[in-house]
Design an enzyme around this catalytic site. Structure first.
Site, PDB file in Angstrom:
ATOM      1  N   GLN A   1      -4.598  -4.911   6.903  1.00 33.08           N
ATOM      2  CA  GLN A   1      -4.957  -5.702   6.158  1.00 33.08           C
ATOM      3  C   GLN A   1      -5.200  -7.596   6.539  1.00 33.08           C
ATOM      4  O   GLN A   1      -6.300  -8.569   6.301  1.00 33.08           O
ATOM      5  CB  GLN A   1      -4.842  -6.296   4.859  1.00 33.08           C
TER       6      GLN A   1
ATOM      7  N   ASP B   1       3.055  -4.350   8.269  1.00 28.36           N
ATOM      8  CA  ASP B   1       2.174  -3.440   8.037  1.00 28.36           C
ATOM      9  C   ASP B   1       1.127  -4.961   8.336  1.00 28.36           C
ATOM     10  O   ASP B   1       0.283  -5.370   7.141  1.00 28.36           O
ATOM     11  CB  ASP B   1       2.356  -3.167   7.137  1.00 28.36           C
TER      12      ASP B   1
ATOM     13  N   CYS C   1      -4.250   2.684  -3.540  1.00 32.18           N
ATOM     14  CA  CYS C   1      -3.415   2.645  -3.173  1.00 32.18           C
ATOM     15  C   CYS C   1      -2.603   2.239  -3.179  1.00 32.18           C
ATOM     16  O   CYS C   1      -1.786   2.106  -2.248  1.00 32.18           O
ATOM     17  CB  CYS C   1      -3.725   3.431  -1.621  1.00 32.18           C
TER      18      CYS C   1
ATOM     19  N   LYS D   1     -10.059  -1.215  10.924  1.00 30.63           N
ATOM     20  CA  LYS D   1     -10.473  -2.223  10.064  1.00 30.63           C
ATOM     21  C   LYS D   1     -10.686  -3.295  10.699  1.00 30.63           C
ATOM     22  O   LYS D   1     -11.300  -5.253   9.896  1.00 30.63           O
ATOM     23  CB  LYS D   1      -8.890  -3.136   9.135  1.00 30.63           C
TER      24      LYS D   1
ATOM     25  N   HIS E   1       1.165  -1.165   0.031  1.00 31.84           N
ATOM     26  CA  HIS E   1      -0.349  -0.300  -0.006  1.00 31.84           C
ATOM     27  C   HIS E   1       1.064   1.212  -0.682  1.00 31.84           C
ATOM     28  O   HIS E   1       1.912   1.389   0.438  1.00 31.84           O
ATOM     29  CB  HIS E   1      -1.375   0.148   1.475  1.00 31.84           C
TER      30      HIS E   1
END
Lengths: 141, 412
Positions: B209, B206, B370, B232, B129
């Site tokens: 997600q 990261d 993105c 999220k 991303h």
């Protein structure tokens, strides 16, 4: 030659024939097919309108004190929207383009596209057409 | 005797009742929300947590002697412990509250400015991303460090052999998403971390997600930094965390100056507070932090194993249904995937599909997500991305597929 207002009214009348959004979108997609297409050489970064998820190019030329627009987009709904704008604003004097309002967009049931946060950039498209009008108006003076 | 081959029952209808937004209509149709990878919806329990904070004990934390301030501080610190336990961090002071994943990455990237020298190398993946690319590019501009990219293949998977070639004694940091936002690929992070550590590099994952689907154990992963956003995973927007190993967080200088993060201040010199406060200048998103803890409680009550199993069932069902649409191509077909399907239908622009199905009450994401480098790899302007959560149903997938057929007919 019809005025911008007359053409806008004509477009509104056309859209009034349809009862639901689906038919209106289908009509808009049809109108996209009649868009006077921009020449490939004008599909430049400069003519690309910012703020759209899809690509939209607009080119303007002056003919007998009237602005003539050609355009294209890689998305067909966007192409329909720009076709509606070009139909209303092309072949008009820059002053008339600058004075025109955009209430007809609301009246044809595309109000949601008028939101400045909408990713299709209708607002940016209108702004771009008016920018051309300002630029060419200066040339006329 | 009945053989227990049936899948464990997952009571999605009762779960859906926890989410008030799922009963609303959009453009006259019942909402079908398939944009969960952008933000998840919020259960009543979490909404209550926020309402309760503002109606019962709203006050500033860590400094008041009065009762409300004590209550708020306790709740906020309790949330930090819930988050620590969830991710199995060794200590609660390794959990830094941030405004979200992006903020957390920027905090680490800023901190590494003083730890890097010209010619040092950073390794990133082609699946990232923008928020896990740009802060590091800015770091490279500040320090003269160089960024190397692990390539991806047609399936949307990283080339691990090439990754090993990129690692050297010059590598200082590797930053990779645990799960790709654009394609849903679950990256082999355990291996990636082992190889990086063998080369002497630190690793930031990261987890934005991954966290809604996979319960990451930061100690088992032995990861140096793990970052997530609450919104999220059923929590509110504007809050997230940075997990960092204590030794790393002690090495990094403070990110922002202000109140909360100091020990003593004179005009000559300021000494900084201990972890985690060193990185938490100013009044934080107090209700958000508390609600994040409550969102984790909510999801853990259902159970991440059950959530993952049910979402995989949805993913398989949706993949099978979607592939029946002629001309539909799915991008990202890694064997290990979260419930995300990125696709295009023939030459139709994703924006057109998104616009038509929105009129039918269906929310999906369209565009480059993105992650422009991923789109460039496939030479496409973008995709339609449907991302599923544990409160979605097979019936919603059917509605989605019907809407796509309708859109395809209109747009072809």
């Amino acid at each position: 030659m019809s005025t911008i207002k007359e053409i806008q009214d004509e477009i509104v009348e056309e859209f009034e024939l349809f009862d639901d959004w689906m038919q209106r979108y289908e009509h808009m997609i049809e109108l996209g097919k009649s868009l006077p297409l921009i020449e490939e050489k004008y599909k430049t970064e400069e003519n690309l309108i910012k703020g759209c998820q899809s690509k939209v190019w607009v080119h303007a030329e002056m003919e007998d004190e009237k602005l003539v627009f050609t355009a294209d987009s890689d998305a067909i709904i966007t192409k329909g929207i720009i076709a509606i704008l070009v139909r209303a604003y092309s072949n008009q004097h820059p002053n008339d383009i600058l004075e025109a309002d955009n209430k007809f967009i609301d009246e044809i049931g595309l109000k949601e596209h008028l939101s400045p946060t909408r990713a299709n950039g209708l607002v940016s498209m209108i702004k771009q057409l008016k920018m051309y009008a300002i630029a060419y108006k200066t040339q006329l003076n | 005797m009945k053989v227990a081959t049936e899948k464990a029952h997952f009571d999605v209808e009762s779960i859906r009742k926890d989410f008030p937004i799922l009963s609303r209509k959009v453009n006259g149709y019942p909402l079908v929300y398939l944009d969960n990878a952008a933000t998840s919806q919020t259960p009543q329990q979490v909404i209550n947590s926020i309402t309760n904070y503002y109606s019962q004990y709203n006050s500033n934390i860590h400094r008041g002697v009065h009762s409300l301030s004590q209550e708020a501080t306790d709740a906020y610190e309790q949330a930090r412990i819930k988050i620590q336990k969830h991710f199995n961090a060794e200590k609660s002071n390794e959990i830094i509250f941030t405004s979200g994943t992006t903020h957390a990455i920027n905090l680490v990237a800023s901190g590494f400015t003083s730890l890097l020298e010209k010619g040092d190398e950073l390794v990133v993946s082609a699946l990232e991303h923008h928020s896990n690319i740009v802060p590091w590019q800015m770091l490279c501009e500040r320090t003269g460090a160089i960024m190397k990219v692990i390539p991806m293949n047609e399936h949307g998977m990283l080339d691990l052999a090439e990754y090993e070639n990129l690692l050297s004694e010059k590598t200082k940091l590797v930053f990779i998403n645990h799960v790709s936002n654009a394609l849903g690929t679950v990256n082999p992070v355990q291996k990636i971390i082992e190889k990086a550590h063998a080369a002497g590099a630190a690793v930031l994952l990261d987890g934005a997600q991954a966290a809604p689907h996979i319960k990451a154990d930061v100690q088992a992963l032995d990861v140096d930094f793990y970052v997530v956003s609450a919104h999220k995973m059923c929590g509110p927007t504007g809050v997230g965390i940075l997990y960092g190993k204590e030794e790393w967080l002690n090495k990094l200088p403070p990110y922002q100056g202000g109140g909360e993060m100091i020990a003593t201040v004179t005009f000559e010199k300021t000494t900084y507070a201990d972890l985690p406060h060193k990185f938490e200048a100013g009044t934080p998103n107090i209700s958000g932090g508390i609600a994040f803890g409550d969102a984790l409680d909510y999801m853990n009550t259902i159970g991440f194993d059950k959530i993952a199993a049910y979402e995989q069932e949805l993913l398989e069902y949706a993949t099978e249904k979607l592939l029946k649409i002629e001309g539909l191509r799915i991008y990202g077909v890694s064997e290990e995937k979260t419930a995300v399907i990125s696709f295009n239908i023939g030459e139709i622009h994703p924006y057109d599909i998104g616009t038509i199905i929105d009129k039918l009450g269906i929310a999906v994401r369209t565009g480059h997500h993105c992650a422009q480098p991923v789109m460039d790899y496939y030479k496409i302007p973008g995709t339609v991305r449907a991302s599923f959560a544990f409160y979605n149903t097979k019936a919603e997938i059917d509605t989605f597929v019907e809407a796509l057929e309708k859109a395809k007919k209109m747009l072809s």
